[in-house]
Design a protein around this motif. Structure first.
Motif, PDB file in Angstrom:
ATOM      1  N   PRO A  70     -24.448  -4.376  -6.982  1.00 53.21           N
ATOM      2  CA  PRO A  70     -23.025  -4.585  -6.697  1.00 53.21           C
ATOM      3  C   PRO A  70     -22.640  -4.200  -5.268  1.00 53.21           C
ATOM      4  O   PRO A  70     -21.834  -4.887  -4.636  1.00 53.21           O
ATOM      5  CB  PRO A  70     -22.336  -3.690  -7.724  1.00 53.21           C
ATOM      6  N   LEU A  71     -23.220  -3.121  -4.765  1.00 53.70           N
ATOM      7  CA  LEU A  71     -22.902  -2.719  -3.390  1.00 53.70           C
ATOM      8  C   LEU A  71     -23.319  -3.797  -2.398  1.00 53.70           C
ATOM      9  O   LEU A  71     -22.591  -4.097  -1.442  1.00 53.70           O
ATOM     10  CB  LEU A  71     -23.587  -1.396  -3.058  1.00 53.70           C
ATOM     11  N   ALA A  72     -24.472  -4.415  -2.625  1.00 52.49           N
ATOM     12  CA  ALA A  72     -24.937  -5.479  -1.735  1.00 52.49           C
ATOM     13  C   ALA A  72     -24.005  -6.686  -1.767  1.00 52.49           C
ATOM     14  O   ALA A  72     -23.868  -7.401  -0.768  1.00 52.49           O
ATOM     15  CB  ALA A  72     -26.351  -5.905  -2.126  1.00 52.49           C
ATOM     16  N   GLU A  73     -23.352  -6.921  -2.899  1.00 49.59           N
ATOM     17  CA  GLU A  73     -22.392  -8.020  -3.004  1.00 49.59           C
ATOM     18  C   GLU A  73     -21.116  -7.735  -2.210  1.00 49.59           C
ATOM     19  O   GLU A  73     -20.526  -8.634  -1.610  1.00 49.59           O
ATOM     20  CB  GLU A  73     -22.031  -8.251  -4.474  1.00 49.59           C
ATOM     21  N   VAL A  74     -20.686  -6.479  -2.230  1.00 53.93           N
ATOM     22  CA  VAL A  74     -19.384  -6.116  -1.677  1.00 53.93           C
ATOM     23  C   VAL A  74     -19.469  -5.673  -0.212  1.00 53.93           C
ATOM     24  O   VAL A  74     -18.594  -6.005   0.601  1.00 53.93           O
ATOM     25  CB  VAL A  74     -18.750  -5.007  -2.537  1.00 53.93           C
ATOM     26  N   ALA A  75     -20.490  -4.919   0.143  1.00 51.17           N
ATOM     27  CA  ALA A  75     -20.549  -4.270   1.461  1.00 51.17           C
ATOM     28  C   ALA A  75     -20.349  -5.212   2.638  1.00 51.17           C
ATOM     29  O   ALA A  75     -19.621  -4.868   3.585  1.00 51.17           O
ATOM     30  CB  ALA A  75     -21.865  -3.502   1.599  1.00 51.17           C
ATOM     31  N   PRO A  76     -20.950  -6.415   2.660  1.00 50.58           N
ATOM     32  CA  PRO A  76     -20.754  -7.295   3.818  1.00 50.58           C
ATOM     33  C   PRO A  76     -19.311  -7.760   4.005  1.00 50.58           C
ATOM     34  O   PRO A  76     -18.959  -8.263   5.079  1.00 50.58           O
ATOM     35  CB  PRO A  76     -21.669  -8.491   3.516  1.00 50.58           C
ATOM     36  N   LEU A  77     -18.488  -7.585   2.969  1.00 48.84           N
ATOM     37  CA  LEU A  77     -17.090  -8.017   3.039  1.00 48.84           C
ATOM     38  C   LEU A  77     -16.165  -6.902   3.494  1.00 48.84           C
ATOM     39  O   LEU A  77     -14.975  -7.130   3.726  1.00 48.84           O
ATOM     40  CB  LEU A  77     -16.628  -8.512   1.661  1.00 48.84           C
ATOM     41  N   VAL A  78     -16.685  -5.678   3.617  1.00 45.02           N
ATOM     42  CA  VAL A  78     -15.859  -4.514   3.912  1.00 45.02           C
ATOM     43  C   VAL A  78     -15.760  -4.300   5.421  1.00 45.02           C
ATOM     44  O   VAL A  78     -16.764  -4.142   6.107  1.00 45.02           O
ATOM     45  CB  VAL A  78     -16.436  -3.255   3.222  1.00 45.02           C
ATOM     46  N   ASP A  79     -14.532  -4.295   5.913  1.00 46.61           N
ATOM     47  CA  ASP A  79     -14.293  -4.062   7.343  1.00 46.61           C
ATOM     48  C   ASP A  79     -14.088  -2.591   7.658  1.00 46.61           C
ATOM     49  O   ASP A  79     -14.392  -2.149   8.767  1.00 46.61           O
ATOM     50  CB  ASP A  79     -13.066  -4.864   7.790  1.00 46.61           C
ATOM     51  N   ALA A  80     -13.548  -1.852   6.697  1.00 43.59           N
ATOM     52  CA  ALA A  80     -13.356  -0.410   6.876  1.00 43.59           C
ATOM     53  C   ALA A  80     -13.424   0.244   5.507  1.00 43.59           C
ATOM     54  O   ALA A  80     -12.965  -0.318   4.512  1.00 43.59           O
ATOM     55  CB  ALA A  80     -12.015  -0.110   7.535  1.00 43.59           C
ATOM     56  N   ALA A  81     -14.008   1.443   5.475  1.00 40.78           N
ATOM     57  CA  ALA A  81     -14.158   2.153   4.203  1.00 40.78           C
ATOM     58  C   ALA A  81     -13.938   3.633   4.418  1.00 40.78           C
ATOM     59  O   ALA A  81     -14.253   4.183   5.475  1.00 40.78           O
ATOM     60  CB  ALA A  81     -15.548   1.922   3.611  1.00 40.78           C
ATOM     61  N   ASN A  82     -13.379   4.261   3.391  1.00 42.89           N
ATOM     62  CA  ASN A  82     -13.395   5.715   3.305  1.00 42.89           C
ATOM     63  C   ASN A  82     -14.041   6.074   1.975  1.00 42.89           C
ATOM     64  O   ASN A  82     -13.559   5.668   0.912  1.00 42.89           O
ATOM     65  CB  ASN A  82     -11.988   6.311   3.394  1.00 42.89           C
ATOM     66  N   ILE A  83     -15.145   6.800   2.048  1.00 43.54           N
ATOM     67  CA  ILE A  83     -15.902   7.180   0.863  1.00 43.54           C
ATOM     68  C   ILE A  83     -15.738   8.676   0.626  1.00 43.54           C
ATOM     69  O   ILE A  83     -15.867   9.482   1.548  1.00 43.54           O
ATOM     70  CB  ILE A  83     -17.397   6.831   1.016  1.00 43.54           C
ATOM     71  N   ASP A  84     -15.469   9.023  -0.630  1.00 41.20           N
ATOM     72  CA  ASP A  84     -15.379  10.437  -1.007  1.00 41.20           C
ATOM     73  C   ASP A  84     -16.775  11.028  -1.126  1.00 41.20           C
ATOM     74  O   ASP A  84     -17.610  10.513  -1.887  1.00 41.20           O
ATOM     75  CB  ASP A  84     -14.678  10.589  -2.356  1.00 41.20           C
ATOM     76  N   LEU A  85     -17.003  12.095  -0.408  1.00 42.82           N
ATOM     77  CA  LEU A  85     -18.216  12.900  -0.565  1.00 42.82           C
ATOM     78  C   LEU A  85     -17.743  14.198  -1.214  1.00 42.82           C
ATOM     79  O   LEU A  85     -17.303  15.128  -0.546  1.00 42.82           O
ATOM     80  CB  LEU A  85     -18.883  13.143   0.783  1.00 42.82           C
ATOM     81  N   LYS A  86     -17.802  14.255  -2.535  1.00 46.61           N
ATOM     82  CA  LYS A  86     -17.086  15.292  -3.272  1.00 46.61           C
ATOM     83  C   LYS A  86     -17.745  16.658  -3.169  1.00 46.61           C
ATOM     84  O   LYS A  86     -17.086  17.689  -3.259  1.00 46.61           O
ATOM     85  CB  LYS A  86     -16.916  14.866  -4.723  1.00 46.61           C
ATOM     86  N   GLY A  87     -19.045  16.664  -3.023  1.00 45.88           N
ATOM     87  CA  GLY A  87     -19.807  17.892  -2.838  1.00 45.88           C
ATOM     88  C   GLY A  87     -21.090  17.516  -2.128  1.00 45.88           C
ATOM     89  O   GLY A  87     -21.224  16.388  -1.643  1.00 45.88           O
ATOM     90  N   PHE A  88     -22.055  18.432  -2.098  1.00 48.44           N
ATOM     91  CA  PHE A  88     -23.289  18.044  -1.407  1.00 48.44           C
ATOM     92  C   PHE A  88     -24.535  18.500  -2.146  1.00 48.44           C
ATOM     93  O   PHE A  88     -25.527  18.913  -1.542  1.00 48.44           O
ATOM     94  CB  PHE A  88     -23.298  18.539   0.044  1.00 48.44           C
ATOM     95  N   ASP A  89     -24.500  18.385  -3.458  1.00 43.15           N
ATOM     96  CA  ASP A  89     -25.713  18.532  -4.254  1.00 43.15           C
ATOM     97  C   ASP A  89     -25.439  17.962  -5.638  1.00 43.15           C
ATOM     98  O   ASP A  89     -24.292  17.713  -6.009  1.00 43.15           O
ATOM     99  CB  ASP A  89     -26.205  19.989  -4.328  1.00 43.15           C
ATOM    100  N   GLN A  90     -26.504  17.756  -6.398  1.00 38.65           N
ATOM    101  CA  GLN A  90     -26.325  17.186  -7.731  1.00 38.65           C
ATOM    102  C   GLN A  90     -25.583  18.152  -8.650  1.00 38.65           C
ATOM    103  O   GLN A  90     -24.881  17.719  -9.568  1.00 38.65           O
ATOM    104  CB  GLN A  90     -27.677  16.796  -8.336  1.00 38.65           C
ATOM    105  N   GLY A  91     -25.715  19.454  -8.392  1.00 39.08           N
ATOM    106  CA  GLY A  91     -24.990  20.428  -9.194  1.00 39.08           C
ATOM    107  C   GLY A  91     -23.497  20.183  -9.169  1.00 39.08           C
ATOM    108  O   GLY A  91     -22.831  20.258 -10.207  1.00 39.08           O
TER     109      GLY A  91
END
Length: 279
Positions: free
Chosen positions: A157-178
């Motif tokens: 799904p990301l490969a379908e959508v990413a080429p269409l995205v001109d700007a994105a803000n992605i949440d990086l909620k933490g920095f480990d699987q825990g």
């Protein structure tokens, strides 16, 4: 003979669903042996927002974007700020139909300061087919596409959508699987989404961490996140945002502004552009 089940390919949860059953996100449903996007074109929220509200601090400043949201999310954050629609299913919230054509037509009519469409409010990629279809039409009409997402999506799904995205803000909620275990997420998938968007010359990327007292407000977490982002591109704008009591964390205090300032200094050891939000 066992019950026929369909496996959803939208995100790492890989929900295995009997016919008529909805996935964890409550936006996708099994029908006829496959999982479909039930919230396709079902709009719960629509507003003309400044791009800075997404937040996008370094992309087309001073312009507006037509923000659209549906219902559903594939995370279960106890600190969700849009729980009324993100934690909802089709029977829990009011929605109206808006085809991709209708959405693009509305965006074109909102005035010269509107530069495009932002897919936001709930988690847009649980309905990635709608983002793809509306995004293609938006580009054909000369409009830009903005994605505001938790980034927990499968590669297809990301490969379908990413080429269409001109700007994105992605949440990086933490920095480990825990930490991602707390929100029922997959850290590796989020990192992969950020890496994918950061590598696209056509996409402007910004990243946000909501800083929550006692969960991810330690210098080690922010230092590791900022160092990793810098390894992709040290110019990525990184938003450290203040938490306020909400949803299942209504009893937790707001993030002290001084905490954000200290963590921003940590992040600036690695990144060129660190911003504070909700202060």
């Amino acid at each position: 003979m066992g019950e026929l089940r369909a496996v959803c390919g939208a995100c790492p949860h890989a929900c295995s669903l009997a016919d008529g059953q909805r996935g964890l996100c409550r936006a996708r449903v099994a029908r006829g042996g496959r999982v479909v996007d039930e919230n396709y074109g079902r709009v719960t929220a629509l507003a003309l927002d400044p791009v800075e509200k997404k937040p996008l601090a370094r992309w087309r400043s001073g312009s507006n974007v037509l923000s659209v949201g549906s219902y559903g999310c594939n995370l279960r954050c106890p600190f969700c700020q849009n729980a009324d629609i993100a934690c909802a299913g089709p029977d829990d919230v009011r929605w109206r139909e808006a085809s991709p054509e209708a959405l693009v037509d509305l965006a074109l009519k909102t005035g010269p300061d509107n530069v495009g469409i932002a897919f936001t409010y709930n988690e847009p990629l649980v309905g990635w087919e709608y983002v793809r279809d509306a995004g293609r039409l938006a580009h054909e009409a000369g409009l830009a596409n903005v994605l505001v997402s938790n980034g927990m999506v499968n590669e297809g799904p990301l490969a379908e959508v990413a080429p269409l995205v001109d700007a994105a803000n992605i949440d990086l909620k933490g920095f480990d699987q825990g930490f991602y275990d707390v929100v029922d997420g997959d850290f590796a998938a989020v990192k992969r989404a950020i890496e994918t968007l950061a590598a696209l010359p056509s996409c402007h990327l910004e990243v946000t961490t909501l800083v929550i007292p006692g969960l991810n407000d330690d210098a080690e977490t922010i230092d590791a996140a900022a160092a990793w982002l810098a390894s992709l591109d040290p110019s990525i704008p990184y938003h450290l945002t203040r938490f306020f009591p909400c949803h299942r964390m209504a009893d937790r205090p707001p993030t002290p502004v001084e905490t954000l300032r200290k963590l921003a200094a940590v992040a600036r050891r690695h990144l060129d552009d660190v911003l504070l939000g909700n202060c």
